[in-house]
Scaffold this active site. Structure first.
Site, PDB file in Angstrom:
ATOM      1  N   GLY A  92      -4.137   1.590  -8.145  1.00 41.46           N
ATOM      2  CA  GLY A  92      -5.473   2.180  -8.274  1.00 41.46           C
ATOM      3  C   GLY A  92      -6.564   1.274  -7.746  1.00 41.46           C
ATOM      4  CG  ASP A 139      -9.714   4.553  -2.835  1.00 45.53           C
ATOM      5  OD1 ASP A 139     -10.568   4.793  -3.705  1.00 45.53           O
ATOM      6  OD2 ASP A 139      -8.499   4.431  -3.081  1.00 45.53           O
TER       7      ASP A 139
HETATM    8  N1  LIG Z   1       0.599  -4.929   1.895  1.00 51.98           N
HETATM    9  C1  LIG Z   1       0.865  -3.727   2.406  1.00 51.98           C
HETATM   10  N2  LIG Z   1       1.596  -3.584   3.516  1.00 51.98           N
HETATM   11  C2  LIG Z   1       1.855  -2.361   4.029  1.00 51.98           C
HETATM   12  N3  LIG Z   1       1.427  -1.215   3.485  1.00 51.98           N
HETATM   13  C3  LIG Z   1       0.706  -1.291   2.370  1.00 51.98           C
HETATM   14  C4  LIG Z   1       0.369  -2.543   1.780  1.00 51.98           C
HETATM   15  N4  LIG Z   1      -0.381  -2.303   0.668  1.00 51.98           N
HETATM   16  C5  LIG Z   1      -0.493  -0.951   0.562  1.00 51.98           C
HETATM   17  N5  LIG Z   1       0.151  -0.344   1.586  1.00 51.98           N
HETATM   18  C6  LIG Z   1       0.291   1.112   1.783  1.00 51.98           C
HETATM   19  O1  LIG Z   1      -0.480   1.798   0.816  1.00 51.98           O
HETATM   20  C7  LIG Z   1       0.366   2.598  -0.035  1.00 51.98           C
HETATM   21  C8  LIG Z   1      -0.158   2.552  -1.471  1.00 51.98           C
HETATM   22  O2  LIG Z   1      -1.225   3.417  -1.547  1.00 51.98           O
HETATM   23  P1  LIG Z   1      -1.587   4.176  -2.900  1.00 51.98           P
HETATM   24  O3  LIG Z   1      -0.358   4.788  -3.500  1.00 51.98           O
HETATM   25  O4  LIG Z   1      -2.749   5.008  -2.608  1.00 51.98           O
HETATM   26  O5  LIG Z   1      -2.015   3.026  -3.849  1.00 51.98           O
HETATM   27  P2  LIG Z   1      -3.413   2.352  -3.987  1.00 51.98           P
HETATM   28  O6  LIG Z   1      -4.017   2.989  -5.209  1.00 51.98           O
HETATM   29  O7  LIG Z   1      -3.102   0.927  -4.172  1.00 51.98           O
HETATM   30  O8  LIG Z   1      -4.171   2.654  -2.731  1.00 51.98           O
HETATM   31  C9  LIG Z   1       1.731   1.959   0.091  1.00 51.98           C
HETATM   32  O9  LIG Z   1       2.734   2.901  -0.187  1.00 51.98           O
HETATM   33  C10 LIG Z   1       1.740   1.512   1.545  1.00 51.98           C
HETATM   34  O10 LIG Z   1       2.023   2.595   2.399  1.00 51.98           O
HETATM   35  C1  LIG Z   2      -8.094  10.240 -10.757  1.00 53.79           C
HETATM   36  C2  LIG Z   2      -8.999  10.080  -9.554  1.00 53.79           C
HETATM   37  O1  LIG Z   2     -10.336  10.358  -9.947  1.00 53.79           O
HETATM   38  C3  LIG Z   2      -8.984   8.664  -9.040  1.00 53.79           C
HETATM   39  C4  LIG Z   2      -7.616   8.186  -8.653  1.00 53.79           C
HETATM   40  O2  LIG Z   2      -7.755   6.846  -8.397  1.00 53.79           O
HETATM   41  P1  LIG Z   2      -6.595   5.901  -7.854  1.00 53.79           P
HETATM   42  O3  LIG Z   2      -5.780   6.638  -6.853  1.00 53.79           O
HETATM   43  O4  LIG Z   2      -5.815   5.514  -9.054  1.00 53.79           O
HETATM   44  O5  LIG Z   2      -7.417   4.827  -7.263  1.00 53.79           O
HETATM   45  C5  LIG Z   2      -8.568  11.078  -8.471  1.00 53.79           C
HETATM   46  C6  LIG Z   2      -9.556  11.252  -7.314  1.00 53.79           C
HETATM   47  O6  LIG Z   2     -10.739  10.903  -7.434  1.00 53.79           O
HETATM   48  O7  LIG Z   2      -9.132  11.788  -6.268  1.00 53.79           O
END
Ligand SMILES: Nc1ncnc2c1ncn2[C@@H]1O[C@H](COP(=O)(O)OP(=O)(O)O)[C@@H](O)[C@H]1O
Ligand SMILES: C[C@@](O)(CCOP(=O)(O)O)CC(=O)O
Length: 313
Positions: A92, A139
């Site tokens: 997150g 984000d």
């Molecule tokens: N250090 C890294 N190297 C390569 N890909 C990464 C790295 N950190 C994050 N990612 C990418 O971002 C994805 C995670 O994103 P997500 O599930 O949205 O989590 P977050 O909330 O941390 O953004 C991973 O599955 C990968 O594809």
């Molecule tokens: C729950 C929510 O409000 C935030 C999700 O945040 P994250 O993927 O955990 O950073 C969903 C959204 O804003 O799309």
């Protein structure tokens, strides 16, 4: 080789409620993803994940960013990409957006075209779509511009202030990975089941965000902390919390934090706490006995930028 860094983020107030059009506040924080790009054959390497096959699902966001840079800016369609990130993945904190933003920035730098931060954020968002389907865009906005951002229904407003002086933000990563989409769906189901009562809870959450803006502007940390606790309670009421989130919230408050809450989707992920600087040592020690990763984070007001250090695989 050119390299760029981009910050991660925390949601300070309003997650989940934002999905129904209520406001939220996010803050870019000083944990960074760094991406270096050089001309060459197509190759993607992550220091955390190792080599990434360009035809794999993981590579989709990066390939989309390369494609957009090639179509819209006349850049090449092949680069060597090196990723290194200190942002916990899937907790997150916007790790995917920080990677996508730093990649878009260093790619355009390498390509040698003129570009703005708006270009970077827009291209990175295309990568985000590959990860999340239909992300809110908060984000990549926070990672690109940095700072404190108020957002509502797709509109972003930068708050030209920061957290009060002498205040620390502590992040505890529960290490529990959750499915953001599932938590969002189940929270919405409860909202619908509750009917009028659900509406009242969401109205309170929206009002709370407006009050948080006032508290931030006044530098009123004790008010801000109290609002965080109320926000956590509302998220609990909607089913977004797990016992580990509640436990760490209590742990932070019992050790001197002025407020704490889950941040992001919940049911694991991260818990954030706000505290006076002099109380941070005790809180951090208490959290470390729980064997969770703990970070003392600073706001990042700059967003994505170039950096000199390279990454060698
Ligand atoms: N250090 C890294 N190297 C390569 N890909 C990464 C790295 N950190 C994050 N990612 C990418 O971002 C994805 C995670 O994103 P997500 O599930 O949205 O989590 P977050 O909330 O941390 O953004 C991973 O599955 C990968 O594809
Ligand atoms: C729950 C929510 O409000 C935030 C999700 O945040 P994250 O993927 O955990 O950073 C969903 C959204 O804003 O799309």
């Amino acid at each position: 080789m050119t390299c760029s860094i981009a910050p991660g983020k925390v949601i300070l107030f309003g997650e989940h409620f934002v999905v129904e059009g209520y406001p939220a506040i996010g803050l870019a924080v000083g944990l960074y993803a760094r991406t270096c790009v050089e001309e060459g054959d197509l190759k993607i390497y992550s220091r955390q994940l190792g080599p990434i096959d360009p035809s794999s699902k993981e590579a989709k966001p990066y390939m989309r960013i390369i494609e957009e840079a090639s179509i819209r800016y006349g850049c090449r369609d092949r680069y060597r990409i090196y990723i290194d990130s200190e942002i916990p993945v899937g907790a997150g904190m916007g790790s995917s957006a920080a990677v996508n933003v730093s990649l878009a920035h260093s790619l355009l730098e390498t390509c040698g075209v003129e570009f703005t931060k708006e270009d970077v954020s827009r291209i990175a968002y295309l990568g985000e779509i590959m990860v999340h389907g239909k992300p809110s865009g908060v984000d990549n906005t926070l990672s690109t511009y940095g700072g404190l951002v108020y957002y509502r229904q797709g509109l972003f407003k930068r708050l030209n202030t920061s957290l009060p002086e002498n205040t620390a933000l502590i992040v505890a990563d529960t290490g529990v990975k959750r499915d953001t989409g599932l938590v969002v769906r189940e929270v919405l189901e409860r909202y619908r089941r509750l009917g009028g009562l659900g509406k009242v809870i969401y109205e309170v959450a929206g009002r709370l965000v407006e009050e948080a803006v006032v508290a931030i502007e006044k530098g009123d940390v004790s008010r801000l902390g109290e609002l965080m606790i109320v926000n956590h309670g509302l998220l609990f009421a909607m089913g977004a919390s797990a016992w580990i989130n509640d436990y760490l919230v209590h742990k932070m408050i019992n050790n001197g934090a002025q407020g704490a809450k889950l941040s992001g989707a919940g049911r694991g992920g991260i818990v954030i706490g706000i505290a006076r600087l002099e109380n941070t040592g005790k809180i951090m020690e208490a959290l470390k006995t729980e064997k969770v990763n703990v970070y003392l984070v600073k706001p990042d007001h700059e967003g994505v930028r170039s950096i000199n250090t390279r990454i060698s695989p």
